[in-house]
Design an enzyme around this catalytic site. Structure first.
Site, PDB file in Angstrom:
ATOM      1  N   ASN A 137      -6.321  11.898  -0.078  1.00  0.00           N
ATOM      2  CA  ASN A 137      -5.393  11.134   0.767  1.00  0.00           C
ATOM      3  C   ASN A 137      -6.212  10.273   1.720  1.00  0.00           C
ATOM      4  O   ASN A 137      -7.437  10.289   1.699  1.00  0.00           O
ATOM      5  CB  ASN A 137      -4.462  12.088   1.522  1.00  0.00           C
ATOM      6  CG  ASN A 137      -3.282  11.358   2.157  1.00  0.00           C
ATOM      7  OD1 ASN A 137      -2.613  10.576   1.488  1.00  0.00           O
ATOM      8  ND2 ASN A 137      -3.044  11.594   3.427  1.00  0.00           N
ATOM      9  N   LYS A 138      -5.530   9.527   2.548  1.00  0.00           N
ATOM     10  CA  LYS A 138      -6.181   8.614   3.483  1.00  0.00           C
ATOM     11  C   LYS A 138      -7.280   9.317   4.271  1.00  0.00           C
ATOM     12  O   LYS A 138      -7.119  10.453   4.702  1.00  0.00           O
ATOM     13  CB  LYS A 138      -5.131   8.041   4.428  1.00  0.00           C
ATOM     14  CG  LYS A 138      -5.664   7.050   5.457  1.00  0.00           C
ATOM     15  CD  LYS A 138      -6.386   5.875   4.807  1.00  0.00           C
ATOM     16  CE  LYS A 138      -5.497   5.124   3.844  1.00  0.00           C
ATOM     17  NZ  LYS A 138      -6.216   4.038   3.135  1.00  0.00           N
ATOM     18  N   ARG A 190       0.863  -1.181   0.000  1.00  0.00           N
ATOM     19  CA  ARG A 190       0.000   0.000   0.000  1.00  0.00           C
ATOM     20  C   ARG A 190       0.901   1.233   0.000  1.00  0.00           C
ATOM     21  O   ARG A 190       2.100   1.150   0.188  1.00  0.00           O
ATOM     22  CB  ARG A 190      -0.942   0.002   1.209  1.00  0.00           C
ATOM     23  CG  ARG A 190      -0.299  -0.444   2.484  1.00  0.00           C
ATOM     24  CD  ARG A 190      -0.713   0.341   3.663  1.00  0.00           C
ATOM     25  NE  ARG A 190      -0.495   1.760   3.505  1.00  0.00           N
ATOM     26  CZ  ARG A 190       0.695   2.351   3.636  1.00  0.00           C
ATOM     27  NH1 ARG A 190       1.776   1.642   3.896  1.00  0.00           N
ATOM     28  NH2 ARG A 190       0.808   3.654   3.480  1.00  0.00           N
ATOM     29  N   GLY A 191       0.265   2.392  -0.245  1.00  0.00           N
ATOM     30  CA  GLY A 191       1.002   3.620  -0.479  1.00  0.00           C
ATOM     31  C   GLY A 191       1.074   3.834  -1.976  1.00  0.00           C
ATOM     32  O   GLY A 191       1.486   2.937  -2.729  1.00  0.00           O
ATOM     33  N   ALA A 192       0.644   5.015  -2.436  1.00  0.00           N
ATOM     34  CA  ALA A 192       0.504   5.240  -3.878  1.00  0.00           C
ATOM     35  C   ALA A 192       1.776   4.938  -4.667  1.00  0.00           C
ATOM     36  O   ALA A 192       1.727   4.226  -5.681  1.00  0.00           O
ATOM     37  CB  ALA A 192       0.028   6.667  -4.140  1.00  0.00           C
ATOM     38  N   GLN A 248      -2.652   2.088   9.950  1.00  0.00           N
ATOM     39  CA  GLN A 248      -1.342   2.221   9.303  1.00  0.00           C
ATOM     40  C   GLN A 248      -0.358   3.026  10.147  1.00  0.00           C
ATOM     41  O   GLN A 248       0.847   2.815  10.077  1.00  0.00           O
ATOM     42  CB  GLN A 248      -1.491   2.868   7.917  1.00  0.00           C
ATOM     43  CG  GLN A 248      -2.192   2.000   6.894  1.00  0.00           C
ATOM     44  CD  GLN A 248      -3.655   2.365   6.754  1.00  0.00           C
ATOM     45  OE1 GLN A 248      -4.301   2.773   7.724  1.00  0.00           O
ATOM     46  NE2 GLN A 248      -4.200   2.236   5.560  1.00  0.00           N
ATOM     47  N   ASP A 263      -2.650  10.527  -2.524  1.00  0.00           N
ATOM     48  CA  ASP A 263      -2.935   9.505  -3.524  1.00  0.00           C
ATOM     49  C   ASP A 263      -3.309  10.111  -4.860  1.00  0.00           C
ATOM     50  O   ASP A 263      -3.210   9.448  -5.884  1.00  0.00           O
ATOM     51  CB  ASP A 263      -4.056   8.591  -3.026  1.00  0.00           C
ATOM     52  CG  ASP A 263      -3.576   7.653  -1.931  1.00  0.00           C
ATOM     53  OD1 ASP A 263      -3.166   6.534  -2.264  1.00  0.00           O
ATOM     54  OD2 ASP A 263      -3.575   8.058  -0.758  1.00  0.00           O
ATOM     55  N   ARG A 288      -6.787  -0.739  -7.217  1.00  0.00           N
ATOM     56  CA  ARG A 288      -6.997   0.406  -6.309  1.00  0.00           C
ATOM     57  C   ARG A 288      -7.244   1.632  -7.176  1.00  0.00           C
ATOM     58  O   ARG A 288      -6.294   2.266  -7.626  1.00  0.00           O
ATOM     59  CB  ARG A 288      -5.777   0.656  -5.408  1.00  0.00           C
ATOM     60  CG  ARG A 288      -5.424  -0.444  -4.419  1.00  0.00           C
ATOM     61  CD  ARG A 288      -6.443  -0.643  -3.317  1.00  0.00           C
ATOM     62  NE  ARG A 288      -6.694   0.545  -2.524  1.00  0.00           N
ATOM     63  CZ  ARG A 288      -5.958   0.936  -1.484  1.00  0.00           C
ATOM     64  NH1 ARG A 288      -4.889   0.258  -1.130  1.00  0.00           N
ATOM     65  NH2 ARG A 288      -6.299   2.001  -0.790  1.00  0.00           N
TER      66      ARG A 288
END
Length: 353
Positions: free
Chosen positions: A253-254, A56-58, A202, A243, A99
């Site tokens: 973003n998250k 995970r993480g763009a 996270q 993201d 995603r």
């Protein structure tokens, strides 16, 4: 300027390993108590790992997808790049839908498609070179962003971060966490706070563990404690990743990032977004056009597989939110810093769509 060798003290984790036979992904679902790499031998296994949040993480998602394209190439026969591109497209589409919000995923796959343009019989080599370039460039960009972002932070500042934006989310060093690493190395950052970042935690599972590996002290807080922390005067900057960044500076973003920006604005704190230029989407005018991914509501109904909510209760589980540009003090990419972003300032750095 702090040299790269000194930065290596704060950059020891690599979440993505290409072995030549398979792609190994540090399974972030099992951290912090189990450090285990998931071996992916096909593009569909990579897509599943991306969707399941093993990676995970763009930026990391984009890098993993690029290597997924390399794996997909092993399942087809083609005489040149044009033929390979047509045969690979179904696999690339499956990777692309794993995603949908993270623009780096589509960006990396577009680069892999372009690598096939004009390629001859060595098209497989062209794909592998491009995947390696995407990974190498990301690490270099993160080091540069760390330097630039840290330059905005006054000595002794307290910093709050959200989600995980470090080595685990990138090729290494990190985006927002890269700024924190650089700021600590330069003596600019006196205190680091990290949100838990529910429901996947996270922050508590990944960010504070990652900082601990590098010898950086960090204090974990509940997501709901952020406004109280800002009011206490212990935080000067909120530093987050992204993201997707739109042409006007709106940033996805998250989930939880938007409320941090509102609180920072209210308390007179600074808000910084740090992301590679591949996250900037100049084709999307504003955050209103961003597709917000929603995940299984059951993720909110329990912890580690144990239900904590009464039967019959419904849940809403958006994974991202959009922070309006007017709440952002600086967007930092490897191409430069956009302060107080608006369409004109974004175009000055990233060009027209």
């Amino acid at each position: 300027m702090t040299n790269a060798i000194e930065y290596d003290r704060y950059d020891r984790i690599r979440p993505i390993r290409w072995t030549g036979a398979a792609l190994e992904l540090l399974d972030q679902r099992k951290l912090p108590f189990t450090v285990e790499y998931l071996s992916c031998a096909s593009s569909d296994e990579v897509a599943s790992a991306i969707h399941a949040l093993a990676v995970r993480g763009a930026p990391a998602i984009g890098i993993a997808a690029a290597w997924g394209a390399v794996l997909a190439a092993r399942a087809i026969e083609a005489g040149d790049g044009a033929e390979a591109a047509a045969k690979l497209e179904p696999a690339l589409q499956r990777l692309n839908t794993a995603r949908p919000t993270a623009v780096n995923l589509a960006w990396a796959l577009a680069r892999m498609r372009r690598a096939l343009t004009g390629a001859g019989a060595d098209w497989r080599d062209a794909l592998e070179r491009e995947a390696r370039a995407i990974e190498t460039e990301d690490l270099a960009a993160n080091r540069r962003m760390g330097e630039m972002g840290a330059s905005l932070i006054a000595s002794g500042s307290g910093v709050l971060t959200h989600c995980n934006t470090g080595s685990l989310a990138t090729a290494g060093f990190g985006t927002a966490l890269g700024v924190i690493r650089a700021g600590v190395a330069q003596g600019r950052i006196g205190k680091v706070f990290a949100d838990e970042t529910r429901p996947w935690m996270q922050g508590s599972r990944l960010t504070v563990w990652e900082l601990q590996q590098d010898g950086i002290d960090a204090t974990l807080i509940a997501d709901a404690a952020a406004s109280h922390l800002m009011k206490s005067g212990q935080v000067d900057w909120v530093v987050v990743g992204a993201d997707r960044i739109c042409a006007n500076g709106d940033t996805a973003n998250k989930i939880g990032t938007y409320q941090l920006a509102i609180s920072a604005h209210h308390h007179g704190k600074k808000f910084m977004v740090v992301a590679p230029s591949s996250t900037v989407d100049m084709d999307t005018p504003s955050g209103d056009q961003i597709e917000i991914e929603e995940r299984d509501p059951s993720e909110l109904l329990g912890v580690s597989g144990s239900r904590t909510v009464a039967d019959g209760i419904q849940a809403w589980n958006p994974v991202f939110d959009v922070t309006p540009a007017e709440l952002i003090d600086a967007i930092v990419t490897e191409k430069g810093i956009v302060e107080h972003p608006n369409p004109e300032r974004m175009r000055a750095v990233f060009g027209a769509a």
